[in-house]
Write an enzyme that holds these catalytic residues in place. Sequence first.
Site: not given
Length: 360
Positions: A75, A89, A91, A199, A204, A216, A218, A223
Amino acid sequence: MSFTQLSAFVSVVLAATQLSNAVAVNKRVTCADGNVTANAVCCQLFPAVANLQQNLFDGAQCGEEAHSALRLSFHDAIGFSINGGKGGGADGSILAFNSTELQFHANSGIDDIVAGQFPVFQTTNLTAGDFVHLAAAVGTANCPGAPQLDFFFGRAPPVAPAPDLTVPEPTDSVDAIIARFADAGFAPDEIVALLSSHTVAAADVVDVTIPGTPFDSTPFTFDTQFFVETQLKGTLFPGNGSQSGEVLSPIPGEMRLQSDFELSRDSRTACLWQAMVNDQTRMTTQFKAAMHKLELLGQPDTLVDCSDVVPVPPALNAMSAALPAGFSAADVQGACQATPFPTLPTIPGPETSVPPVPGS
Ligand code: HEM
């Protein structure tokens, strides 16, 4: 000088250059605390890494804070355009100018990690940009299976907040997502590579009634299950209020983002998405390369390579991707026209629910 003499001279110069590059790469400095690194300027980062592990990542855990630190780095960095005018960018503006950037809708839920990072940031001598991107590399290194991300050091303090509307939203169309990333300098294969991050992720605020819902089964291991499970059949959530941007997952306790669901099925990205399934080396190599590009967005080429301060991530125990218990190939909605979805084993036993990520 004849052509033969000239080419012999060029070869000697090239060989000498390669030798000096090799010497530079292999150079080792022993810091006052005994740590070893390629460049003396990196020595000051070892205490910061230890500080992060102890005071932010609960003793080197791949938990909520590590996940959120990775999200924060995205972000922060994506506030940038190769065409100019969209922020500095990578920064650290999201940390330094948090009272502005946290107002942006796409930064919902970022407040917790900013609140967690700010007091730790203040105990270091790092600039906000160095801190945010070091924290992302160190947090990711706590996740088994992750690549050891690069870290380049020496960002100047940020001068202004990024403008709004640079961070993609889960309700954005694939066209809009591809266009925003292209504006920041990323091709579709790099978008897929960056989304490997999901992954080790949970939501929230997409649906505030179910905080900590993982993407996912895991969420504590880096993975390829995310690429498997986004490909299971599903339907769009009705899309009202806080639930908009969510696609129902057939796996109890799991959430799919609308954007991930659509990218996994779009002709421009579906084959790249599917290629990540069960190919840990491909996923980690491409993710590392795309993250390297991300952490340098808007930064000068004078930053110093301090990647060797980043801890080596633990290895994965189970290297093979699998369909969750109770699922079969019939539940997969393959979307790559060129290649069938790979054959995967099914985890034995009855269907189980994925627990939420604690601390969310
Ligand atoms: C199309 C682009 C993307 C969209 C639309 C998107 C959207 C989201 C959303 C909505 C969440 C959940 C927020 C919440 O409810 O708490 C999330 C979580 C997350 N995202 Fe992304 N994301 C994108 C790309 C990325 C990239 C490029 C990275 C990193 C390189 C990233 C890393 C993460 C991580 C690690 C989390 C989990 C955070 C946690 O569990 O605390 N995302 N993302």
